[in-house]
Write a protein that holds these residues in place. Structure first.
Motif, PDB file in Angstrom:
ATOM      1  N   LEU A 116      80.760  47.467  61.325  1.00 16.40           N
ATOM      2  CA  LEU A 116      80.455  45.995  61.118  1.00 16.40           C
ATOM      3  C   LEU A 116      79.364  45.694  62.052  1.00 16.40           C
ATOM      4  O   LEU A 116      79.654  45.631  63.170  1.00 16.40           O
ATOM      5  N   LEU A 118      77.167  42.344  63.502  1.00 11.52           N
ATOM      6  CA  LEU A 118      77.117  40.939  63.626  1.00 11.52           C
ATOM      7  C   LEU A 118      75.971  40.401  64.434  1.00 11.52           C
ATOM      8  O   LEU A 118      75.526  41.085  65.437  1.00 11.52           O
ATOM      9  N   HIS A 142      81.597  43.767  51.280  1.00 12.41           N
ATOM     10  CA  HIS A 142      82.498  43.884  52.265  1.00 12.41           C
ATOM     11  C   HIS A 142      83.664  44.534  51.937  1.00 12.41           C
ATOM     12  O   HIS A 142      84.309  45.161  52.809  1.00 12.41           O
ATOM     13  N   ALA A 156      82.331  35.978  61.465  1.00  8.03           N
ATOM     14  CA  ALA A 156      83.333  36.805  61.927  1.00  8.03           C
ATOM     15  C   ALA A 156      84.799  36.846  61.557  1.00  8.03           C
ATOM     16  O   ALA A 156      85.607  37.750  61.284  1.00  8.03           O
ATOM     17  N   SER A 161      88.743  43.596  60.325  1.00 10.08           N
ATOM     18  CA  SER A 161      88.667  44.690  61.427  1.00 10.08           C
ATOM     19  C   SER A 161      87.680  45.909  60.829  1.00 10.08           C
ATOM     20  O   SER A 161      88.461  46.441  59.816  1.00 10.08           O
ATOM     21  N   ARG A 162      87.030  46.258  61.772  1.00 13.54           N
ATOM     22  CA  ARG A 162      86.588  48.002  61.589  1.00 13.54           C
ATOM     23  C   ARG A 162      86.723  48.683  62.928  1.00 13.54           C
ATOM     24  O   ARG A 162      86.683  47.948  63.966  1.00 13.54           O
ATOM     25  N   VAL A 165      82.472  47.709  65.943  1.00 12.89           N
ATOM     26  CA  VAL A 165      81.713  46.267  65.656  1.00 12.89           C
ATOM     27  C   VAL A 165      80.451  46.464  66.723  1.00 12.89           C
ATOM     28  O   VAL A 165      80.599  46.633  67.929  1.00 12.89           O
ATOM     29  N   VAL A 167      77.337  44.109  67.820  1.00 12.55           N
ATOM     30  CA  VAL A 167      76.920  42.626  67.921  1.00 12.55           C
ATOM     31  C   VAL A 167      75.572  42.503  68.495  1.00 12.55           C
ATOM     32  O   VAL A 167      75.123  43.242  69.652  1.00 12.55           O
ATOM     33  N   ALA A 184      84.670  39.017  68.064  1.00 15.34           N
ATOM     34  CA  ALA A 184      84.036  40.430  67.775  1.00 15.34           C
ATOM     35  C   ALA A 184      84.897  41.529  68.314  1.00 15.34           C
ATOM     36  O   ALA A 184      85.337  42.592  67.866  1.00 15.34           O
ATOM     37  N   ARG A 187      88.062  42.281  66.480  1.00 19.24           N
ATOM     38  CA  ARG A 187      87.826  43.152  65.197  1.00 19.24           C
ATOM     39  C   ARG A 187      87.476  44.270  65.488  1.00 19.24           C
ATOM     40  O   ARG A 187      87.284  44.991  64.621  1.00 19.24           O
ATOM     41  N   ALA A 188      87.379  44.876  66.792  1.00 19.00           N
ATOM     42  CA  ALA A 188      86.845  45.989  66.987  1.00 19.00           C
ATOM     43  C   ALA A 188      88.031  47.027  67.291  1.00 19.00           C
ATOM     44  O   ALA A 188      88.755  46.730  68.060  1.00 19.00           O
ATOM     45  N   LEU A 192      83.334  48.428  70.877  1.00 20.87           N
ATOM     46  CA  LEU A 192      82.732  47.033  70.475  1.00 20.87           C
ATOM     47  C   LEU A 192      81.340  47.478  71.477  1.00 20.87           C
ATOM     48  O   LEU A 192      81.256  47.754  72.485  1.00 20.87           O
TER      49      LEU A 192
END
Length: 209
Positions: A116, A118, A142, A156, A161-162, A165, A167, A184, A187-188, A192
């Motif tokens: 993902l 962002l 998605h 976000a 969640s993946r 992530v 950014v 973020a 969700r990681a 990250l």
């Protein structure tokens, strides 16, 4: 009278004893003259190869139990802190750095649906193009989860969640990063990656980076 020449007679006593084979005995057999010894003929004093032994009966093979397969490591749960990787980049180059990070992840074997991306400033061109067809079609991709998904950090909370992530801090760094980087990180699953100014990112995440 003339002398008659006679051959001298050797008395029997001077000829030595005459050996006569005894009755009922056979004459001794002459031994053959030894010739070259073949490799199979044993040397004197060393035993030769004995008779061939019968082969042992074939043993019944017992199946060996297969070793248990090693357990695969489970991916980190959302509640555990993911690893955080910082890629220094200026605001104008943060999006390019994020795309390079995605390419490296895919080349290393990471599945596209695991990633993902962002953005804190301008939308990624892919996201802007897909949103032109409507949010329903955009978020349907998605939900399918079979490709890299690009979104604005403002969305976000809606993104699922993946494992990874990424950014890109490509704008509105001060307020947006402070609000969205913690989201973020939540969700990681395992990693990250934050691309941007290190000082700004460290200020947003504090000691967590």
């Amino acid at each position: 009278m003339p002398l008659i020449s006679e051959e001298p007679q050797i008395p029997e006593s001077a000829q030595g004893p005459r050996v006569t084979p005894a009755a009922g005995r056979t004459a001794p057999t002459l031994l053959p003259v030894p010739g070259p010894r073949s490799a199979a003929t044993p040397r004197p004093g060393r035993p030769g190869p004995g008779p061939a032994r019968p082969a042992p009966p074939a043993q019944r093979a017992h199946p060996t139990p297969a070793a248990p397969a090693p357990a695969r490591p489970k991916p980190a749960e959302n509640g555990s802190a993911p690893q955080i990787q910082l890629i220094p980049a200026p605001v104008a180059g943060a999006l390019d750095a994020a795309e390079e990070a995605v390419d490296l992840l895919l080349e290393s074997g990471r599945a596209p649906g695991d990633i993902l991306v962002l953005t804190t400033g301008e939308q990624h061109p892919w996201a802007a193009h897909e949103l032109s067809f409507g949010e329903a079609a955009y978020w349907a991709q998605h939900d399918a989860g079979d490709d890299v998904f690009f979104a604005d950090v403002s969305a976000a909370d809606r993104a699922a969640s993946r494992p990874v992530v990424v950014v890109a801090v490509n704008g509105d760094a001060d307020g947006t990063v402070a609000r969205t980087l913690p989201a973020a990180r939540d969700r990681a699953g395992v990693l990250l990656i934050v691309c941007g100014d290190p000082q700004t990112i460290n200020s947003a995440l504090g000691a967590g980076v």
